[in-house]
Design a protein around this motif. Structure first.
Motif, short mmCIF file in Angstrom:
data_model
loop_
_atom_site.label_atom_id
_atom_site.label_comp_id
_atom_site.label_asym_id
_atom_site.label_seq_id
_atom_site.Cartn_x
_atom_site.Cartn_y
_atom_site.Cartn_z
N ARG A 1 -3.67 -3.82 7.26
CA ARG A 1 -3.63 -3.73 6.11
C ARG A 1 -3.38 -3.54 4.61
NH1 ARG A 1 -5.42 1.02 9.09
NH2 ARG A 1 -4.01 2.47 7.67
N SER A 2 -2.20 -3.38 4.27
CA SER A 2 -1.43 -3.87 3.56
C SER A 2 -1.01 -5.01 2.71
CB SER A 2 -0.07 -3.05 3.52
OG SER A 2 0.45 -3.60 2.32
N LEU A 3 -0.93 -5.97 3.51
CA LEU A 3 -1.44 -7.67 3.77
C LEU A 3 -2.40 -8.26 3.37
CD1 LEU A 3 1.32 -7.93 6.71
CD2 LEU A 3 1.62 -8.93 4.74
N THR A 4 -3.20 -7.50 4.11
CA THR A 4 -4.26 -8.10 3.57
C THR A 4 -5.36 -8.10 2.41
OG1 THR A 4 -5.14 -7.84 6.19
CG2 THR A 4 -7.39 -8.58 4.73
N ALA A 5 -4.99 -6.52 1.89
CA ALA A 5 -5.35 -6.28 0.42
C ALA A 5 -4.31 -6.73 -1.13
CB ALA A 5 -5.53 -4.71 0.42
N ASN A 6 -3.33 -7.40 -0.31
CA ASN A 6 -2.49 -7.83 -1.35
C ASN A 6 -2.21 -9.31 -1.59
OD1 ASN A 6 -1.69 -4.95 -2.81
ND2 ASN A 6 -1.40 -4.03 -0.70
N GLY A 7 -3.33 -10.03 -0.91
CA GLY A 7 -3.22 -11.58 -0.49
C GLY A 7 -2.25 -12.48 0.39
N SER A 8 -1.51 -11.59 1.30
CA SER A 8 -1.66 -11.96 2.52
C SER A 8 -2.28 -12.01 3.12
CB SER A 8 0.09 -11.19 3.14
OG SER A 8 0.92 -10.93 1.62
N ALA A 9 -2.78 -12.23 4.07
CA ALA A 9 -4.12 -12.10 4.70
C ALA A 9 -3.29 -12.73 6.10
CB ALA A 9 -6.00 -12.37 4.33
N ALA A 10 -3.08 -14.13 5.40
CA ALA A 10 -3.24 -15.22 6.36
C ALA A 10 -1.76 -14.83 6.98
CB ALA A 10 -2.37 -16.27 6.04
N SER B 1 0.29 -1.18 -0.02
CA SER B 1 0.18 -0.01 0.08
C SER B 1 1.09 1.38 0.12
CB SER B 1 -0.89 -0.36 1.73
OG SER B 1 -0.27 0.34 2.35
N GLU B 2 0.20 2.50 -0.51
CA GLU B 2 0.66 4.06 -0.74
C GLU B 2 1.01 4.55 1.09
OE1 GLU B 2 -1.06 6.75 -2.23
OE2 GLU B 2 -1.37 6.00 -4.08
N GLN B 3 0.22 3.56 2.49
CA GLN B 3 1.27 4.09 4.00
C GLN B 3 2.54 2.85 4.03
OE1 GLN B 3 -2.51 3.54 2.08
NE2 GLN B 3 -3.01 4.66 2.81
N VAL B 4 2.23 2.08 3.27
CA VAL B 4 3.52 1.53 3.81
C VAL B 4 4.80 1.67 3.06
CG1 VAL B 4 4.50 -0.78 3.27
CG2 VAL B 4 2.15 -1.34 3.80
N GLN B 5 4.78 2.08 2.19
CA GLN B 5 5.49 2.98 0.80
C GLN B 5 6.18 4.07 1.57
OE1 GLN B 5 7.03 1.81 -2.17
NE2 GLN B 5 8.47 3.44 -1.24
N ALA B 6 5.38 4.96 2.24
CA ALA B 6 5.69 5.71 3.33
C ALA B 6 6.32 5.78 4.19
CB ALA B 6 4.31 6.29 3.55
N LEU B 7 5.52 4.46 5.61
CA LEU B 7 6.26 3.77 5.89
C LEU B 7 8.20 3.24 6.13
CD1 LEU B 7 4.31 1.51 7.61
CD2 LEU B 7 5.08 4.18 8.79
N ASP B 8 7.99 2.85 4.82
CA ASP B 8 9.71 2.36 4.31
C ASP B 8 10.26 3.45 3.91
OD1 ASP B 8 11.70 1.33 2.14
OD2 ASP B 8 10.32 -0.40 1.36
N ASP C 1 0.60 2.19 12.84
CA ASP C 1 0.93 1.88 12.11
C ASP C 1 1.00 0.32 11.95
OD1 ASP C 1 2.19 4.54 11.37
OD2 ASP C 1 4.70 4.28 13.10
N LEU C 2 1.16 -0.37 13.07
CA LEU C 2 0.63 -1.64 12.72
C LEU C 2 -0.11 -1.75 11.51
CD1 LEU C 2 1.37 -2.41 16.48
CD2 LEU C 2 3.06 -2.62 14.17
N ALA C 3 -0.95 -0.93 12.19
CA ALA C 3 -2.64 -1.27 11.04
C ALA C 3 -2.21 -1.09 9.63
CB ALA C 3 -3.45 -0.26 11.05
N VAL C 4 -1.80 -0.43 8.89
CA VAL C 4 -0.76 0.47 8.34
C VAL C 4 -0.36 -1.89 7.22
CG1 VAL C 4 0.66 1.00 6.91
CG2 VAL C 4 -0.59 2.67 8.19
N LEU C 5 0.19 -2.17 8.59
CA LEU C 5 1.21 -3.18 7.97
C LEU C 5 -0.29 -4.54 7.15
CD1 LEU C 5 4.04 -3.57 10.56
CD2 LEU C 5 3.60 -2.37 8.28
#
Length: 929
Positions: A392-401, A321-328, A386-390
């Motif tokens: 949401r990104s995992l859930t939205a991009n095929g890594s919900a597990a 997600s854009e938010q994870v990219q911002a954290l990166d 910040d943890l929620a950003v991680l």
């Protein structure tokens, strides 16, 4: 001579139900290893003496066998001081090991039910949700419940936990080894290795001192309390939430997109409870808050580090997600090895910010340094986001597990524990507040003479002062040490809000609350430090009156009504969401009026409070000051919560967890999670399923009112009106020796007197438990029922039987008394009675106790239709059968040591033996204080 272990049961093992065979095997295994350890370490003679005393004790246990009494006394009198202590340690350790075996059996049975896909059991959230579904509770109602719910066990440091943390840690090793044996199918070699590990653990336990050599300080108590977060709370609370979310989703897929609020949170009195404890100061509170925060942040840092190791996802293979990219982008991690690992770089930045937060909060030592500098978090909500950003990104991009793994549990931990870990309550006695406020007024306006004012004038004066923003305290005036200390503690609480967030100190409990001015005085002290702002009508802390004595319980509804009738106070309440917490004191009400009257007055007080709160549109949150023993409000939490009157549990509840009960409930993580779940399930059921239950029939209420009046008279007549009873108590129990045991920072009495009125409820109950009379848990019941049946000869017994069958309150009351009476032993109590030097006093009191004990048992069995005590609780009955052959000898040994000590034997081994026996008896009883 062939090896023999300590025999573990006089019962026919073939009679043991199949499901309990593993328990019997565990007890035999631990007993065999302990017996071998005693023989190897202390010699065959000590082992043989242990066994001889056990057999004689069993004979004495049956009908006070006189020959056995003589033989027992002869054996015990012949023991040397050193030998006596060796034998006490043997029996004490067996009690501890038997507890571990029983705890493991509870875990075993719970797992067996899960593997067999049994119907959800009572006290589980699965059963509570199933009942809600069957009753048609709508999804919106569930959401509303969880959004406003609060379930909070509050750890306290009351002095009935007699074990050192070192001993508890060694016992946990034994427990973990038992658990591993249970969960794995062992080869012969693995079984031998496992038994060898158990032998090492039990040998270490045997060679570890049970007793403390110095009295605990408050900070020691704080550290002991923090251990349970490592044992249980950090990991089991998030797992409990995850399980509940899965169950809700299985019921209704809408929960897939909803996050369950963190309604189950921890509280603590350790470091903030200064009622009668002069060692709790502003500095103590500051240190407690710092230690708590350090433990929470240290846990987060370790989990974030491990999360970074796990989330090695390559940005070339996954989207972010854009938010994870911002954290990166903001991360100080510029390692080329992680240039294609956006989650790791983001997590490195989160770690760096949290490390900076730790440094800003004064936590100097961090296990791992950050990869670079980053700004500290200003509030825990920023870390949570910040943890929620991680997530949401995992859930939205095929890594919900992946989001459901360590990250899920870490997010929940942050939501539950914040930067403060647990909310520390402040508590002080209303008498202290009155003196402090009186001094503040007198310094500011000489001649006010606040203490001499009638209640109405006090209230008027306090309200006038609460309306003005000016402060009473001046930095240019000198105040008494008491006033200076109270103001310093309040200022430290305000500082805690700034440093850790408002949840760090969110409640101020007032002991001995009896008037509206008691609450307004605390409001004034909060105003002095900025925790109450008159101009805005805001208050940052809940003010919680504690009603303890019988008189206070009877007046509590009128006190609250008087407060609610004050517009100024209602304005402040609105800033707290129009929620008022009230604490009910089980301990002092019992000591004041006896078991039956205490329970009844608490029940009536709740009914009256519900009515008053409804009248004024104020939400009620009850804080139950329950102790470990029935004499202090103890007993099964699930039944106790469901036995509350309708409307008393409004989705929120706080309950004290005290003394040795904390270790019993929370040192084992599986049991700890089960106990937390039980509190949540009971609160859920009482709020959503039982809140509208009909009031008990009028004849039920009338019957208990009459029983209570008679029980109250009997209890008061014995304890407060019988000449010499105070002396009888001090001489027939181990109370004097308890007062000198290094088991807590708080003095046993509020003053230096020996008056029962001044004695704390904890040593009062603990003393009676040690001599196995358990008087606070039953006295007055037998004579009350006798008199009531005489007055109602036609249908009196039938009505009481019906009440027991139909009314949860009466069921819980009698069930708890059943447990207490089963743990009592009149034969052993008769030997303690012989310690009373005045023979006439002894002969005047003990026969009364024996008669009331017998009448209480007889009437209890008649009402419950049982053939014997605990017929309806075979689990506890089995526990007692397994344990008491090893508990009873400790009482006999304690009596002999008390005789020697009181006769002037100054050998330190005698005092040590007494203290060892206190430890062992407390362990055997499990809930003695």
């Amino acid at each position: 001579m062939p090896k023999r272990a300590i025999p573990l049961s006089a019962n026919n093992p073939d009679a043991t139900p199949n499901k309990d065979l593993p328990l019997r095997d565990d007890i035999r295994l631990l007993g065999r290893i302990l017996g071998d350890t005693i023989r190897e370490q202390e010699g065959e003679a000590v082992f043989e003496t242990v066994e001889r005393i056990r057999q004689t004790s069993i004979r004495f246990h049956r009908d006070e066998d006189k020959a056995a009494r003589n033989e027992l006394e002869k054996t015990l009198n012949s023991l040397s001081r050193g030998r006596t202590n060796q034998i006490i340690r043997a029996y004490s350790y067996f009690s501890h090991l038997a507890n571990l075996a029983e705890d493991q059996h509870h875990v075993r049975r719970s797992r067996a039910h899960q593997m067999a896909a049994s119907a959800p059991r009572e006290g589980t959230m699965a059963r509570a949700l199933k009942l809600a579904q069957e009753e048609g509770v709508a999804q919106a109602q569930l959401q509303q419940f969880f959004a406003s719910a609060l379930v909070s066990p509050v750890l306290t440091a009351h002095p009935t936990e007699v074990r050192r943390k070192s001993t508890i840690d060694r016992e946990r090793e034994v427990s973990q080894l038992l658990d591993l044996r249970d969960r794995q199918r062992l080869t012969p070699q693995e079984d031998a290795a496992s038994e060898e590990a158990l032998r090492r653990a039990i040998l270490t336990l045997w060679q570890t001192s049970i007793l403390r050599r110095t009295r605990l300080k408050v900070i020691d108590e704080v550290m002991n309390g923090l251990a349970y977060y490592d044992y249980t709370f950090f990991r089991e609370l998030p797992r409990l939430y995850a399980s509940l979310e899965d169950q809700l989703t299985a019921m209704d897929p809408v929960w897939t997109t909803l996050e369950l609020p963190s309604f189950l949170r921890m509280g603590s009195w350790i470091g903030g409870d200064r009622d009668g404890n002069p060692f709790v100061t502003a500095e103590t509170l500051r240190q407690a808050l710092l230690l708590q925060s350090g433990r929470a942040i240290g846990f987060y840092l370790e989990e974030i580090h491990r999360l970074g190791s796990e989330l090695s996802l390559d940005g070339r293979y996954v989207s972010i997600s854009e938010q994870v990219q911002a954290l990166d982008d903001a991360s100080p991690d510029h390692s080329p090895h992680r240039q294609d690992e956006p989650y790791r770089r983001a997590i490195s930045g989160i770690y760096a910010r949290l490390a900076a937060t730790a440094e800003a909060l004064g936590h100097a030592e961090i296990a791992r340094h950050a990869v670079g500098e980053a700004p500290a978090y200003t509030a825990v909500e920023e870390l949570a986001e910040d943890l929620a950003v991680l997530h949401r990104s995992l859930t939205a991009n095929g890594s919900a597990a992946l989001a459901r793994g360590r990250l899920c549990k870490l997010r929940r931990a942050v939501g539950v524990f914040g930067f403060h870990l647990a909310s520390i309550d402040l508590r002080q006695n209303s008498d202290v507040h009155q003196r402090v406020v009186a001094e503040l007024f007198e310094k500011a306006n000489p001649g006010t003479n606040y203490a001499a004012l009638p209640e109405a004038e006090r209230v008027a004066l306090l309200l006038r002062e609460l309306r003005t923003p000016r402060l009473l305290a001046s930095p240019y005036l000198d105040y008494s040490p008491e006033t200076a200390s109270e103001l310093a503690i309040a200022r430290e609480a305000a500082e805690a809000h700034r440093r850790y967030g408002k949840a760090a100190v969110s409640n101020y409990v007032i002991s001995k609350a009896s008037d509206p001015s008691d609450v307004l005085e605390v409001a004034l002290l909060l105003k002095e430090v900025g925790l109450l702002r008159p101009h805005d009508g805001e208050m940052s802390v809940n003010i919680v009156p504690l009603f303890e004595t019988i008189a206070d319980l009877r007046a509590c509804a009128s006190v609250m009504e008087s407060l609610f009738s004050l517009p100024d106070y209602m304005r402040l309440l609105r800033s707290r969401g129009k929620l008022q917490e009230v604490m009910l004191g089980y301990s002092d009400s019992n000591k004041d009026g006896g078991f039956l009257t205490s329970g009844w007055e608490l029940y009536k007080a709740e009914i009256e409070l519900v009515e008053v709160f409804e009248q004024y549109g104020v939400a009620l949150r009850l804080f139950h000051g329950r102790g470990g023993s029935v004499g202090r409000g103890g007993g099964p939490s699930y039944q106790a919560i469901l036995a509350q009157p309708g409307g008393a549990v409004q989705g929120t509840i706080r309950v004290t967890e005290q003394g040795e009960v904390i270790a019993g409930k929370y040192s084992n993580p599986d049991l700890g999670r089960r106990n937390l779940e039980t509190l949540a399930a009971a609160t859920f059921e009482a709020s959503l399923l039982h809140s509208g239950k009909p009031a008990p029939r009028e004849e039920y209420l009338t019957a208990v009112e009459e029983l209570s009046e008679r029980a109250y008279k009997a209890y008061r007549n014995l304890v407060y009106e019988t000449e010499g009873f105070e002396q009888y108590f001090w001489e027939s129990t181990v109370i004097s020796e308890i007062a000198n045991l290094n088991i807590g920072s708080r003095p046993a009495s509020r003053t230096n007197s020996r008056r029962i009125e001044d004695l704390r409820a904890i040593p009062w109950v603990f003393g009676w438990a040690q001599c196995r009379l358990m008087l606070p848990g039953w006295y007055g019941f037998g004579s009350a029922v006798n008199a009531w049946l005489d007055a109602h000869p036609d249908n009196g017994l039938a009505l009481l039987q019906e009440m027991y069958r139909e009314w949860p309150f009466f069921q819980a009351l009698l069930s708890n008394m059943d447990m207490v009476l089963a743990k009592s032993n009149i034969a052993i109590a008769s030997r303690y009675a012989k310690l009373v030097e005045d023979e006439a006093l002894r002969d005047a009191i003990f026969p009364r106790l024996r008669c009331e004990w017998k009448d209480s048992i007889r009437q209890l069995l008649a009402i419950t239709k049982q053939e014997a005590l605990l017929d309806g609780n075979q689990l506890l009955a089995r526990s007692i059968r397994n344990r008491f052959p090893y508990l009873d000898p400790l009482n006999h040994l304690q009596i002999e040591l008390l005789k020697r000590h009181r006769a002037g034997d100054a050998d330190e081994r005698v005092v040590e033996g007494i203290h060892l026996s206190i430890n062992g008896i407390a362990a055997g009883l499990r809930n003695s204080g």
